[in-house]
Design a protein around this motif. Structure first.
Motif, PDB file in Angstrom:
ATOM      1  N   ALA A  75       0.816  -1.218   0.000  1.00 12.30           N
ATOM      2  CA  ALA A  75       0.000   0.000   0.000  1.00 12.30           C
ATOM      3  C   ALA A  75       0.851   1.270   0.000  1.00 12.30           C
ATOM      4  CB  ALA A  75      -0.922  -0.003   1.220  1.00 12.30           C
ATOM      5  N   ASN A  76       2.161   1.103  -0.149  1.00  9.35           N
ATOM      6  CA  ASN A  76       3.094   2.236  -0.179  1.00  9.35           C
ATOM      7  C   ASN A  76       3.003   3.108   1.067  1.00  9.35           C
ATOM      8  OD1 ASN A  76       4.222   1.663  -2.784  1.00  9.35           O
ATOM      9  ND2 ASN A  76       2.334   2.450  -3.696  1.00  9.35           N
ATOM     10  N   THR A  77       2.958   2.461   2.222  1.00  9.02           N
ATOM     11  CA  THR A  77       2.924   3.195   3.478  1.00  9.02           C
ATOM     12  C   THR A  77       3.654   2.377   4.540  1.00  9.02           C
ATOM     13  OG1 THR A  77       1.456   4.264   5.082  1.00  9.02           O
ATOM     14  CG2 THR A  77       0.714   2.166   4.182  1.00  9.02           C
ATOM     15  N   ASP A  78       3.701   2.895   5.768  1.00  4.01           N
ATOM     16  CA  ASP A  78       4.295   2.117   6.849  1.00  4.01           C
ATOM     17  C   ASP A  78       3.187   1.384   7.593  1.00  4.01           C
ATOM     18  OD1 ASP A  78       3.018   4.043   8.362  1.00  4.01           O
ATOM     19  OD2 ASP A  78       4.869   5.071   8.957  1.00  4.01           O
ATOM     20  N   GLU A  79       3.571   0.610   8.630  1.00  2.00           N
ATOM     21  CA  GLU A  79       2.593  -0.201   9.341  1.00  2.00           C
ATOM     22  C   GLU A  79       1.497   0.654   9.986  1.00  2.00           C
ATOM     23  OE1 GLU A  79       5.777  -0.664   9.198  1.00  2.00           O
ATOM     24  OE2 GLU A  79       6.412  -2.723   9.624  1.00  2.00           O
ATOM     25  N   ASP A  80       1.887   1.762  10.625  1.00  2.51           N
ATOM     26  CA  ASP A  80       0.897   2.627  11.274  1.00  2.51           C
ATOM     27  C   ASP A  80      -0.069   3.207  10.249  1.00  2.51           C
ATOM     28  OD1 ASP A  80       2.013   2.140  13.718  1.00  2.51           O
ATOM     29  OD2 ASP A  80       3.182   3.999  13.795  1.00  2.51           O
ATOM     30  N   GLY A  81       0.486   3.618   9.111  1.00  2.93           N
ATOM     31  CA  GLY A  81      -0.359   4.174   8.058  1.00  2.93           C
ATOM     32  C   GLY A  81      -1.323   3.151   7.510  1.00  2.93           C
ATOM     33  N   TYR A  82      -0.855   1.913   7.381  1.00  2.00           N
ATOM     34  CA  TYR A  82      -1.720   0.860   6.864  1.00  2.00           C
ATOM     35  C   TYR A  82      -2.855   0.573   7.830  1.00  2.00           C
ATOM     36  CZ  TYR A  82      -3.337  -3.635   5.108  1.00  2.00           C
ATOM     37  OH  TYR A  82      -4.126  -4.652   4.635  1.00  2.00           O
ATOM     38  N   LEU A  83      -2.543   0.513   9.121  1.00  7.55           N
ATOM     39  CA  LEU A  83      -3.578   0.258  10.125  1.00  7.55           C
ATOM     40  C   LEU A  83      -4.649   1.342  10.097  1.00  7.55           C
ATOM     41  CD1 LEU A  83      -1.390  -0.967  13.129  1.00  7.55           C
ATOM     42  CD2 LEU A  83      -2.897  -2.357  11.686  1.00  7.55           C
ATOM     43  N   LYS A  84      -4.224   2.590   9.914  1.00  8.66           N
ATOM     44  CA  LYS A  84      -5.190   3.682   9.822  1.00  8.66           C
ATOM     45  C   LYS A  84      -6.064   3.528   8.588  1.00  8.66           C
ATOM     46  CE  LYS A  84      -2.402   7.125  12.314  1.00  8.66           C
ATOM     47  NZ  LYS A  84      -1.659   8.410  12.200  1.00  8.66           N
ATOM     48  N   THR A  85      -5.439   3.092   7.493  1.00  6.43           N
ATOM     49  CA  THR A  85      -6.177   2.922   6.236  1.00  6.43           C
ATOM     50  C   THR A  85      -7.290   1.896   6.372  1.00  6.43           C
ATOM     51  OG1 THR A  85      -4.226   3.507   4.916  1.00  6.43           O
ATOM     52  CG2 THR A  85      -5.973   2.284   3.796  1.00  6.43           C
ATOM     53  N   ILE A  86      -7.010   0.795   7.089  1.00  4.74           N
ATOM     54  CA  ILE A  86      -8.015  -0.269   7.218  1.00  4.74           C
ATOM     55  C   ILE A  86      -8.879  -0.101   8.469  1.00  4.74           C
ATOM     56  CG2 ILE A  86      -6.623  -1.910   5.918  1.00  4.74           C
ATOM     57  CD1 ILE A  86      -5.805  -3.208   8.550  1.00  4.74           C
ATOM     58  N   GLY A  87      -8.646   0.992   9.200  1.00  5.04           N
ATOM     59  CA  GLY A  87      -9.486   1.293  10.354  1.00  5.04           C
ATOM     60  C   GLY A  87      -9.261   0.419  11.559  1.00  5.04           C
ATOM     61  N   VAL A  88      -8.007   0.017  11.786  1.00  7.31           N
ATOM     62  CA  VAL A  88      -7.666  -0.811  12.943  1.00  7.31           C
ATOM     63  C   VAL A  88      -6.808   0.006  13.898  1.00  7.31           C
ATOM     64  CG1 VAL A  88      -6.437  -2.875  13.747  1.00  7.31           C
ATOM     65  CG2 VAL A  88      -7.789  -2.962  11.630  1.00  7.31           C
ATOM     66  N   SER A  89      -7.243   0.110  15.158  1.00  9.05           N
ATOM     67  CA  SER A  89      -6.485   0.874  16.151  1.00  9.05           C
ATOM     68  C   SER A  89      -5.274   0.086  16.618  1.00  9.05           C
ATOM     69  CB  SER A  89      -7.374   1.195  17.353  1.00  9.05           C
ATOM     70  OG  SER A  89      -7.683   0.013  18.077  1.00  9.05           O
ATOM     71  N   GLN A  90      -4.347   0.754  17.279  1.00  5.44           N
ATOM     72  CA  GLN A  90      -3.157   0.090  17.809  1.00  5.44           C
ATOM     73  C   GLN A  90      -3.551  -0.978  18.826  1.00  5.44           C
ATOM     74  OE1 GLN A  90      -0.058   0.297  16.875  1.00  5.44           O
ATOM     75  NE2 GLN A  90      -0.265   2.008  15.446  1.00  5.44           N
ATOM     76  N   GLU A  91      -4.565  -0.683  19.628  1.00  7.55           N
ATOM     77  CA  GLU A  91      -5.018  -1.655  20.631  1.00  7.55           C
ATOM     78  C   GLU A  91      -5.619  -2.883  19.959  1.00  7.55           C
ATOM     79  OE1 GLU A  91      -5.226  -3.179  24.309  1.00  7.55           O
ATOM     80  OE2 GLU A  91      -4.366  -1.218  23.789  1.00  7.55           O
ATOM     81  N   GLU A  92      -6.416  -2.659  18.925  1.00  9.66           N
ATOM     82  CA  GLU A  92      -6.997  -3.778  18.182  1.00  9.66           C
ATOM     83  C   GLU A  92      -5.915  -4.592  17.491  1.00  9.66           C
ATOM     84  OE1 GLU A  92     -11.375  -2.130  16.797  1.00  9.66           O
ATOM     85  OE2 GLU A  92      -9.574  -1.406  15.754  1.00  9.66           O
ATOM     86  N   ASN A  93      -4.917  -3.910  16.946  1.00  6.10           N
ATOM     87  CA  ASN A  93      -3.828  -4.599  16.276  1.00  6.10           C
ATOM     88  C   ASN A  93      -3.041  -5.460  17.267  1.00  6.10           C
ATOM     89  OD1 ASN A  93      -1.967  -5.054  13.964  1.00  6.10           O
ATOM     90  ND2 ASN A  93      -0.526  -3.934  15.268  1.00  6.10           N
ATOM     91  N   LYS A  94      -2.809  -4.931  18.449  1.00  5.05           N
ATOM     92  CA  LYS A  94      -2.093  -5.686  19.478  1.00  5.05           C
ATOM     93  C   LYS A  94      -2.841  -6.966  19.827  1.00  5.05           C
ATOM     94  CE  LYS A  94      -0.314  -5.316  24.209  1.00  5.05           C
ATOM     95  NZ  LYS A  94      -0.212  -4.447  25.412  1.00  5.05           N
ATOM     96  N   LYS A  95      -4.167  -6.857  19.937  1.00  3.24           N
ATOM     97  CA  LYS A  95      -4.982  -8.026  20.260  1.00  3.24           C
ATOM     98  C   LYS A  95      -4.944  -9.046  19.128  1.00  3.24           C
ATOM     99  CE  LYS A  95      -9.674  -9.369  21.646  1.00  3.24           C
ATOM    100  NZ  LYS A  95     -11.060  -8.898  21.907  1.00  3.24           N
ATOM    101  N   LYS A  96      -5.064  -8.567  17.883  1.00  8.10           N
ATOM    102  CA  LYS A  96      -5.006  -9.454  16.722  1.00  8.10           C
ATOM    103  C   LYS A  96      -3.660 -10.168  16.660  1.00  8.10           C
ATOM    104  CE  LYS A  96      -8.188  -6.847  13.737  1.00  8.10           C
ATOM    105  NZ  LYS A  96      -9.139  -7.941  13.459  1.00  8.10           N
ATOM    106  N   ARG A  97      -2.598  -9.454  16.964  1.00  3.92           N
ATOM    107  CA  ARG A  97      -1.243 -10.029  16.944  1.00  3.92           C
ATOM    108  C   ARG A  97      -1.124 -11.142  17.976  1.00  3.92           C
ATOM    109  NH1 ARG A  97       3.976  -8.799  19.300  1.00  3.92           N
ATOM    110  NH2 ARG A  97       5.676  -8.985  17.755  1.00  3.92           N
ATOM    111  N   GLU A  98      -1.662 -10.911  19.154  1.00  2.00           N
ATOM    112  CA  GLU A  98      -1.600 -11.924  20.214  1.00  2.00           C
ATOM    113  C   GLU A  98      -2.396 -13.172  19.831  1.00  2.00           C
ATOM    114  OE1 GLU A  98      -3.105  -9.864  23.594  1.00  2.00           O
ATOM    115  OE2 GLU A  98      -1.227  -8.773  24.002  1.00  2.00           O
ATOM    116  N   GLU A  99      -3.602 -12.954  19.290  1.00  5.19           N
ATOM    117  CA  GLU A  99      -4.440 -14.081  18.882  1.00  5.19           C
ATOM    118  C   GLU A  99      -3.782 -14.870  17.758  1.00  5.19           C
ATOM    119  OE1 GLU A  99      -8.017 -12.117  17.812  1.00  5.19           O
ATOM    120  OE2 GLU A  99      -8.782 -11.983  19.873  1.00  5.19           O
ATOM    121  N   TYR A 100      -3.220 -14.158  16.822  1.00  5.77           N
ATOM    122  CA  TYR A 100      -2.548 -14.792  15.679  1.00  5.77           C
ATOM    123  C   TYR A 100      -1.367 -15.627  16.153  1.00  5.77           C
ATOM    124  CZ  TYR A 100      -0.205 -15.081  11.096  1.00  5.77           C
ATOM    125  OH  TYR A 100       0.387 -15.515   9.945  1.00  5.77           O
TER     126      TYR A 100
END
Length: 359
Positions: free
Chosen positions: A261-286
């Motif tokens: 997507a030609n961006t960094d990880e934070d930018g990508y998360l914003k693009t798909i509407g995922v907060s840092q807290e949600e991402n942390k939870k997804k990472r743990e579950e994964y």
């Protein structure tokens, strides 16, 4: 981990990726970024006493049903219609709506050919939009050998210094074709390899579809069996070293998507509407899901005495080599030694589960 390839997909439980035999270099190339794991998965697992962390559930005697979808006449006719659309035949006379016109064209500006503005053998359906303005309206009624010109403004960056200029495009009609509503023996002989009659062609389609349906059903059954084993198994605790494998896989995936997507990880998360807290939870579950899959697979290998390099391993490796038309060295070069080892062991585990299942 530098490669999120077959092992990642396999551990994710993807039915179509239970076997490495279906992977290609092109598929692998898309996932070849980022793999900086210090130890291989196999090395990490060898340092862990799996019985301390997981209670392995039943993996023999499972109820597994393989339901193969029946091939219908409708399935065959649908395949035939797609082939007819892809293989129109030459016709005499003028082109009408729905026919296919084969075109050569060259674009010029003040008498000079514009680089990138020429092509040969372009197929265009009469009545459909064309990527050069003014062409679609010219096609109805043309015959083989006709020529016509249109003027169109060049807007694509590939035209370089000519962008913004109005070029003259000269078209030559190389052929006018029609799509048959039903196949004929003549069409089959011309367009279908290995068949000379409609009857033979439809029989070959049925055979191919039956094979595809059987393979799909087998893969779905394998996935169902593996999912059942996962459900039957209970994790007491997650070893940090194995969790780290899943965490690294997640990070690699996130980075790859961000790069696409030609961006960094934070930018990508914003693009798909995922907060840092949600991402942390997804990472743990994964990471936990990956860790459990690794432990279940390797616990079965340990219980059954499946070791890397033993006779059964070599047989599976040979099957992979034959199916992929690759040597072991080529497989290692493409997928990595660790990924290849884990894939082979998973294949052996799934084969055992299926062999011991109630069908």
């Amino acid at each position: 981990m530098r490669k999120k390839n077959m092992l990642t997909l396999l551990l994710l439980g993807c039915a179509s990726c239970l076997l490495i035999s279906g992977c290609t270099k092109k598929e692998k190339a898309a996932t070849e970024e980022n793999t900086n794991q210090v130890q291989t998965t196999n090395a990490v697992v060898q340092e862990v006493k799996l019985s301390k962390y997981i209670k392995l559930g039943d993996y023999k005697g499972l109820d597994v049903k393989t339901e193969v979808k029946e091939v219908t006449d409708e399935d065959i006719n649908s395949t035939v219609q797609i082939a007819l659309q892809k293989n129109p035949i030459s016709k005499k006379g003028k082109a009408k709506t729905g026919d296919t016109v084969v075109l050569d064209y060259t674009g010029t500006y003040k008498g000079e050919t514009v680089p990138g503005a020429e092509a040969k053998g372009v197929s265009q359906i009469v009545g459909a939009d064309f990527y050069i303005d003014g062409v679609a309206d010219k096609l109805k009624g043309v015959k083989k050998g006709d020529t016509f010109t249109v003027k169109s403004k060049l807007t694509d960056a590939i035209f370089g210094d000519y962008v913004g200029k109005k070029a003259t495009f000269t078209f030559t009609v190389k052929d006018v074709q029609k799509t048959l509503s039903e196949p004929t023996d003549a069409w089959v002989k011309k367009c279908v390899d290995g068949c000379s009659t409609v009857e033979e062609y439809k029989a070959s389609i049925r055979e191919d579809l039956e094979k595809q349906n059987k393979e799909k059903a087998e893969q779905e059954a394998k996935q169902e069996a593996w999912d059942t084993v996962m459900k039957n198994s209970e994790v007491h605790e997650y070893p940090e070293t194995i969790l780290a494998i899943g965490e690294q896989m997640y990070d690699d995936l996130l980075k790859r998507y961000a790069d696409t997507a030609n961006t960094d990880e934070d930018g990508y998360l914003k693009t798909i509407g995922v907060s840092q807290e949600e991402n942390k939870k997804k990472r743990e579950e994964y990471a936990k899901d990956i860790a459990k899959r690794i432990m279940v697979c390797n616990a079965i290998c340990e219980k059954e005495g499946f070791e890397v390099g033993d006779e059964g391993y070599q047989e599976e490796l040979k099957a992979m080599e034959e199916k992929n038309s690759m040597t072991e060295e080529q497989l290692v070069a493409d997928y990595g030694e660790d990924e290849l080892e884990q894939s082979i062991q998973m294949n052996r585990v799934v084969a055992l589960i299926m062999a011991e299942a109630k069908k």
